[in-house]
Design an enzyme around this catalytic site. Structure first.
Site, PDB file in Angstrom:
ATOM      1  N   PRO A  11      -7.412   1.083 -47.616  1.00  0.00           N
ATOM      2  CA  PRO A  11      -8.691   1.470 -48.218  1.00  0.00           C
ATOM      3  C   PRO A  11      -9.912   1.062 -47.390  1.00  0.00           C
ATOM      4  CG  PRO A  11      -7.677  -0.339 -49.438  1.00  0.00           C
ATOM      5  CD  PRO A  11      -6.639   0.187 -48.485  1.00  0.00           C
ATOM      6  N   ASN A  12     -10.855   1.974 -47.380  1.00  0.00           N
ATOM      7  CA  ASN A  12     -12.176   1.809 -46.753  1.00  0.00           C
ATOM      8  C   ASN A  12     -12.150   1.886 -45.226  1.00  0.00           C
ATOM      9  OD1 ASN A  12     -13.635   1.406 -49.269  1.00  0.00           O
ATOM     10  ND2 ASN A  12     -12.512  -0.525 -49.390  1.00  0.00           N
ATOM     11  N   ARG A  19     -19.095   1.253 -41.862  1.00  0.00           N
ATOM     12  CA  ARG A  19     -19.012   0.200 -42.866  1.00  0.00           C
ATOM     13  C   ARG A  19     -19.161  -1.164 -42.199  1.00  0.00           C
ATOM     14  NH1 ARG A  19     -13.108  -1.980 -44.339  1.00  0.00           N
ATOM     15  NH2 ARG A  19     -13.638  -3.282 -46.110  1.00  0.00           N
ATOM     16  N   TYR A  24     -16.876  -5.140 -38.589  1.00  0.00           N
ATOM     17  CA  TYR A  24     -15.762  -4.291 -38.147  1.00  0.00           C
ATOM     18  C   TYR A  24     -16.052  -3.500 -36.865  1.00  0.00           C
ATOM     19  CZ  TYR A  24     -14.053  -5.446 -42.795  1.00  0.00           C
ATOM     20  OH  TYR A  24     -13.621  -6.131 -43.915  1.00  0.00           O
ATOM     21  N   ASN A  75      -2.723  -1.940 -41.365  1.00  0.00           N
ATOM     22  CA  ASN A  75      -3.874  -2.711 -41.848  1.00  0.00           C
ATOM     23  C   ASN A  75      -4.056  -2.284 -43.303  1.00  0.00           C
ATOM     24  OD1 ASN A  75      -6.269  -3.856 -42.567  1.00  0.00           O
ATOM     25  ND2 ASN A  75      -7.382  -3.244 -40.713  1.00  0.00           N
ATOM     26  N   ALA A  78      -8.002  -4.355 -48.223  1.00  0.00           N
ATOM     27  CA  ALA A  78      -8.040  -5.336 -49.313  1.00  0.00           C
ATOM     28  C   ALA A  78      -6.703  -5.471 -50.039  1.00  0.00           C
ATOM     29  CB  ALA A  78      -9.145  -4.968 -50.295  1.00  0.00           C
ATOM     30  N   HIS A  81      -4.386  -8.611 -49.767  1.00  0.00           N
ATOM     31  CA  HIS A  81      -4.552  -9.836 -50.553  1.00  0.00           C
ATOM     32  C   HIS A  81      -4.112  -9.679 -51.996  1.00  0.00           C
ATOM     33  CE1 HIS A  81      -6.923 -10.459 -46.994  1.00  0.00           C
ATOM     34  NE2 HIS A  81      -7.799  -9.517 -47.345  1.00  0.00           N
ATOM     35  N   GLU A  99       1.140  -6.462 -38.662  1.00  0.00           N
ATOM     36  CA  GLU A  99      -0.022  -6.465 -39.561  1.00  0.00           C
ATOM     37  C   GLU A  99      -1.275  -6.718 -38.718  1.00  0.00           C
ATOM     38  OE1 GLU A  99       0.351  -9.627 -42.426  1.00  0.00           O
ATOM     39  OE2 GLU A  99      -1.694  -9.352 -43.181  1.00  0.00           O
ATOM     40  N   HIS A 101      -5.554  -7.077 -38.738  1.00  0.00           N
ATOM     41  CA  HIS A 101      -6.872  -7.161 -39.375  1.00  0.00           C
ATOM     42  C   HIS A 101      -7.918  -7.196 -38.281  1.00  0.00           C
ATOM     43  CE1 HIS A 101      -4.983  -7.672 -43.162  1.00  0.00           C
ATOM     44  NE2 HIS A 101      -4.192  -8.571 -42.606  1.00  0.00           N
ATOM     45  N   ILE A 102      -8.901  -6.357 -38.422  1.00  0.00           N
ATOM     46  CA  ILE A 102      -9.953  -6.253 -37.410  1.00  0.00           C
ATOM     47  C   ILE A 102     -10.743  -7.559 -37.355  1.00  0.00           C
ATOM     48  CG2 ILE A 102     -12.053  -4.978 -36.793  1.00  0.00           C
ATOM     49  CD1 ILE A 102     -10.695  -2.583 -38.420  1.00  0.00           C
ATOM     50  N   ARG A 108     -13.243 -16.008 -43.138  1.00  0.00           N
ATOM     51  CA  ARG A 108     -14.055 -15.354 -44.167  1.00  0.00           C
ATOM     52  C   ARG A 108     -13.790 -15.975 -45.547  1.00  0.00           C
ATOM     53  NH1 ARG A 108     -13.489  -9.046 -43.421  1.00  0.00           N
ATOM     54  NH2 ARG A 108     -15.313  -9.111 -44.815  1.00  0.00           N
ATOM     55  N   ARG A 112      -9.560 -13.953 -48.912  1.00  0.00           N
ATOM     56  CA  ARG A 112      -8.951 -13.162 -47.819  1.00  0.00           C
ATOM     57  C   ARG A 112      -7.930 -13.978 -47.029  1.00  0.00           C
ATOM     58  NH1 ARG A 112     -12.362  -8.552 -47.566  1.00  0.00           N
ATOM     59  NH2 ARG A 112     -14.470  -9.117 -48.206  1.00  0.00           N
TER      60      ARG A 112
END
Ligand code: DQA
Length: 145
Positions: A11-12, A19, A24, A75, A78, A81, A99, A101-102, A108, A112
């Protein structure tokens, strides 16, 4: 016949480049896909890139990978998590799982810091920006090649 790698974004991530660019970066998902596609070919692999904002769609993609892909780069956004269902789908898959993550999720918010997916991943990259996708792909090329 070349082996196939699924590049799955959650998502996103369709909004990559627009975004929160301070988190990112400014590359779009299309930029990432073009670079990974080129790299996959040089490594003798076929890349299939897909993205969805819906958990069930991501699970269906992982199920497809059971018959179609030797490796998955994922990736989950969200859902990383929150989603036991995505972990279960990956546990039903026999190939390589990386896996990505950017952002460095560990730097963070605390929500997360935990990933359900990491329990199944053969490798995890976080905080390498969008280059993380290519790094994961390089590892897959060396493992499958
Ligand atoms: C992300 C990190 C997640 O916490 C977030 O929800 C995302 C993107 C990353 O690539 O850094 O959507 O997976």
């Amino acid at each position: 016949m070349s082996q196939t790698v699924f590049l799955i974004n959650g998502p996103n991530l369709n909004l990559l480049g627009q975004r929160e660019p301070e988190v990112y970066g400014s590359d779009t998902l299309e930029d990432v896909t073009v670079r990974c596609d080129r790299l996959a070919r040089t490594g003798g692999l076929d890349l299939k890139a897909m993205q969805s904002n819906h958990e069930g769609d991501l699970i269906d993609m992982i199920h497809r990978a059971r018959d179609e892909a030797a490796a998955i780069i994922i990736n989950p956004g969200a859902f990383t998590h929150t989603s036991v269902a995505i972990l279960d789908a990956l546990n039903a898959y026999d190939g390589l799982v990386f896996e990505v993550h950017i952002s460095n999720v560990h730097k963070r918010e605390s929500f997360r810091h935990h990933s359900y997916v990491s329990a199944r991943a053969d490798g995890v990259l976080a905080g390498f920006g969008v280059e993380g996708y290519e790094l994961a792909l390089r590892r897959i090329i060396s493992l499958l090649g």
